[in-house]
Design an enzyme around this catalytic site. Structure first.
Site, short mmCIF file in Angstrom:
data_model
loop_
_atom_site.label_atom_id
_atom_site.label_comp_id
_atom_site.label_asym_id
_atom_site.label_seq_id
_atom_site.Cartn_x
_atom_site.Cartn_y
_atom_site.Cartn_z
N TYR A 1 0.82 -1.23 0.00
CA TYR A 1 0.00 0.00 0.00
C TYR A 1 0.85 1.28 0.00
O TYR A 1 0.84 2.04 -0.97
CB TYR A 1 -0.93 -0.06 1.21
CG TYR A 1 -1.77 1.17 1.45
CD1 TYR A 1 -2.40 1.85 0.40
CD2 TYR A 1 -1.95 1.66 2.74
CE1 TYR A 1 -3.17 2.97 0.65
CE2 TYR A 1 -2.73 2.77 3.00
CZ TYR A 1 -3.33 3.44 1.94
OH TYR A 1 -4.09 4.54 2.19
N ASP B 1 9.68 -7.51 -3.25
CA ASP B 1 8.43 -7.73 -2.51
C ASP B 1 8.12 -9.22 -2.57
O ASP B 1 8.27 -9.84 -3.64
CB ASP B 1 7.29 -6.92 -3.18
CG ASP B 1 6.08 -6.76 -2.28
OD1 ASP B 1 5.67 -5.61 -2.05
OD2 ASP B 1 5.53 -7.78 -1.81
N ASN B 2 7.71 -9.80 -1.46
CA ASN B 2 7.39 -11.24 -1.50
C ASN B 2 5.95 -11.50 -1.93
O ASN B 2 5.51 -12.65 -1.99
CB ASN B 2 7.72 -11.93 -0.17
CG ASN B 2 6.83 -11.47 0.97
OD1 ASN B 2 5.86 -10.75 0.76
ND2 ASN B 2 7.17 -11.89 2.19
N ALA C 1 8.60 -3.04 3.45
CA ALA C 1 8.10 -4.41 3.58
C ALA C 1 8.11 -4.87 5.03
O ALA C 1 9.18 -4.96 5.64
CB ALA C 1 8.96 -5.35 2.75
N TYR D 1 4.38 -5.55 17.19
CA TYR D 1 4.61 -4.83 15.93
C TYR D 1 5.43 -3.56 16.18
O TYR D 1 6.46 -3.32 15.55
CB TYR D 1 3.26 -4.48 15.28
CG TYR D 1 3.37 -3.44 14.20
CD1 TYR D 1 4.17 -3.66 13.08
CD2 TYR D 1 2.69 -2.22 14.30
CE1 TYR D 1 4.30 -2.68 12.09
CE2 TYR D 1 2.80 -1.25 13.32
CZ TYR D 1 3.62 -1.49 12.22
OH TYR D 1 3.75 -0.53 11.26
N PHE E 1 1.26 7.87 11.37
CA PHE E 1 0.04 7.69 12.14
C PHE E 1 -0.89 6.85 11.25
O PHE E 1 -0.46 5.78 10.83
CB PHE E 1 -0.45 9.05 12.65
CG PHE E 1 0.40 9.44 13.86
CD1 PHE E 1 1.78 9.61 13.74
CD2 PHE E 1 -0.13 9.50 15.12
CE1 PHE E 1 2.60 9.86 14.84
CE2 PHE E 1 0.67 9.76 16.24
CZ PHE E 1 2.02 9.94 16.09
N HIS F 1 -8.57 -2.22 8.21
CA HIS F 1 -8.51 -0.78 8.47
C HIS F 1 -9.87 -0.11 8.32
O HIS F 1 -10.68 -0.49 7.49
CB HIS F 1 -7.47 -0.13 7.55
CG HIS F 1 -6.08 -0.61 7.84
ND1 HIS F 1 -5.40 -1.47 7.01
CD2 HIS F 1 -5.28 -0.41 8.90
CE1 HIS F 1 -4.23 -1.76 7.55
NE2 HIS F 1 -4.12 -1.12 8.69
N PHE G 1 -15.49 -0.37 17.24
CA PHE G 1 -14.81 -1.09 18.32
C PHE G 1 -14.71 -0.23 19.59
O PHE G 1 -13.67 0.31 19.90
CB PHE G 1 -13.41 -1.51 17.87
CG PHE G 1 -13.39 -2.50 16.73
CD1 PHE G 1 -14.41 -3.43 16.56
CD2 PHE G 1 -12.32 -2.53 15.84
CE1 PHE G 1 -14.38 -4.35 15.51
CE2 PHE G 1 -12.28 -3.44 14.79
CZ PHE G 1 -13.31 -4.36 14.63
N GLY H 1 -5.64 -3.28 22.77
CA GLY H 1 -4.46 -2.51 22.39
C GLY H 1 -4.73 -1.17 21.73
O GLY H 1 -3.79 -0.50 21.29
N1 UDP Z 1 -12.03 0.55 13.96
C1 UDP Z 1 -13.38 0.25 14.19
N2 UDP Z 1 -13.96 -0.71 13.42
C2 UDP Z 1 -13.29 -1.40 12.45
C3 UDP Z 1 -11.93 -1.09 12.21
C4 UDP Z 1 -11.34 -0.10 13.00
O1 UDP Z 1 -14.03 0.84 15.07
O2 UDP Z 1 -13.88 -2.28 11.80
C5 UDP Z 1 -11.39 1.59 14.78
C6 UDP Z 1 -10.17 1.10 15.54
O3 UDP Z 1 -10.56 0.58 16.80
C7 UDP Z 1 -9.34 2.38 15.66
C8 UDP Z 1 -9.68 3.14 14.37
O4 UDP Z 1 -10.89 2.57 13.89
O5 UDP Z 1 -9.76 3.14 16.76
C9 UDP Z 1 -8.61 3.02 13.30
O6 UDP Z 1 -8.31 1.65 13.14
P1 UDP Z 1 -7.39 1.09 11.98
O7 UDP Z 1 -7.36 -0.41 12.11
O8 UDP Z 1 -7.83 1.65 10.67
O9 UDP Z 1 -5.97 1.72 12.27
P2 UDP Z 1 -5.02 1.64 13.57
O10 UDP Z 1 -5.38 2.85 14.41
O11 UDP Z 1 -5.25 0.33 14.27
O12 UDP Z 1 -3.65 1.76 13.00
#
Ligand code: UDP
Length: 341
Positions: free
Chosen positions: A15, A35-36, A78, A145, A173, A193, A212, A286
């Site tokens: 990406y 790239d694999n 990568a 990670y 970010f 994402h 979430f 997390g």
């Molecule tokens: N998120 C959510 N529902 C989803 C995917 C993500 O509510 O199906 C929330 C996630 O908890 C975070 C924000 O969206 O607060 C961004 O998540 P993403 O996975 O895009 O990026 P991250 O912050 O983990 O790098």
């Protein structure tokens, strides 16, 4: 444009890496990609760019590239990059990611290349107690990670002291959006994402988006993140190349503005003109409540400022990519849960 250079891009089919390749090519640089294809896509690499399909832990493949090309700098994208996966399978990160970075650094040093630009992450800062997050914020990785990226950053410190390899580590970010002409975008398998999932729900390809957690200490209860356009990230990688003539750097990259999950969903509804069905879910392990970058250092030192400042504009580029490529790159990738960016 500064002088034409040859850049080895690891993860250049992924990406962020593919957007960096596009930006490098548009500025007249030569590019070689390794790239694999575990998450990357052959179709994301321009036909005129050499793509070496190999894992970074394959030292012979790296040595062969360095022997065939006079590489001026390496850009390293990568890596496995899923926080949640890393909490379940830490060794993929503390093992594979670290080993890949170590092999790449060793091969780069052995080839006499003096510049390396590496993807790092906001996850380096774990759950910080201040916002926005600048480069003085204490490092305390939030997951295996983030730890794998921190180990990479530390290996690069020693690669400079011991071997003179200068490095830029760019802590992203939330990378978001797609190339403005709609030919490159985000296509992960599985997709985790927020923005691509929200757009899938808007397009009817998913029944809904699950939020979430809505009990965070934020104004609307949902997590706040700093979404930065992928082409702005690519631009930062190119800007730092000249700085590496004199010194190594570490920069945080974001827009400095945070949006909650609910605000992202509302913005996506405005951009698409569709309703996004929402379901409330539990917190994801997390996830810190707020992650917003201060990019004052790179702005002051290099004049980098995101061209895409506004969330709706960023989402509109992702929506245009989705509209043009409803099934992404339309390939089946090995579903190992790996990401190559
Ligand atoms: N998120 C959510 N529902 C989803 C995917 C993500 O509510 O199906 C929330 C996630 O908890 C975070 C924000 O969206 O607060 C961004 O998540 P993403 O996975 O895009 O990026 P991250 O912050 O983990 O790098």
């Amino acid at each position: 444009m500064s002088e034409r250079k040859t850049i080895l891009v690891t993860g250049g089919a992924g990406y962020v890496g593919s957007h960096a390749v596009a930006e490098l090519r548009s500025r007249g640089h030569d590019v070689v990609v390794i790239d694999n294809l575990s998450q990357g896509h052959r179709a994301a690499v321009p036909a005129e760019v050499e793509l070496v399909v190999a894992d970074l832990r394959d030292r012979a493949a790296l040595d062969s590239i360095f022997a065939r090309h006079r590489v001026d700098a390496v850009m390293h994208f990568a890596a496995r990059s899923l926080v949640g996966e890393s909490m379940r399978q830490p060794d993929l990160y503390l093992g594979e990611n670290v080993e890949a970075a170590r092999t790449l650094i060793n091969a780069t040093v052995a080839a006499g290349v003096r510049k390396l630009v590496a993807s790092s992450t906001a996850n380096l800062f774990g759950t910080p107690d201040r916002t926005p997050i600048d480069e003085e914020t204490p490092i305390d990785p939030g997951s295996p990670y983030g730890e794998s990226k921190y180990i990479m950053e530390r290996m690069l410190v020693w690669a400079e002291r011991c071997h003179g390899l200068r490095s830029a580590c760019l802590r992203y970010f939330n990378a978001a959006g797609a190339h403005v002409d709609g030919h490159l975008g985000e296509d992960h398998d599985p997709e985790t994402h927020l923005i691509p999932l929200v757009l899938d729900a808007a397009a009817g390809r998913r029944s809904h988006i699950e939020i979430f957690g809505a009990d965070y200490p934020t104004p609307d209860g949902t997590c706040i993140r700093d979404y930065v356009h992928v082409t702005d990230l690519a631009d930062a990688h190119i800007r730092v190349l000249d700085v590496l003539d004199t010194r190594s750097v570490r920069y945080n990259l974001g827009t400095g503005k945070g949006y909650s999950v609910r605000e992202v969903i509302a913005a996506a509804e405005r951009v698409t003109g569709r309703t996004v069905p929402v379901r409330m879910g539990a917190r994801r392990g997390g996830d810190p409540a707020v992650l917003v970058a201060s990019s004052a250092r790179i702005e002051t030192e290099l004049g980098w400022r995101p061209r895409f400042q506004d969330l709706e504009t960023i989402i509109a580029t992702a929506w245009a990519w989705r509209a043009r490529n409803p099934t992404g790159y339309g390939e089946t990738t090995a579903s190992t849960g790996q990401e190559a960016n």
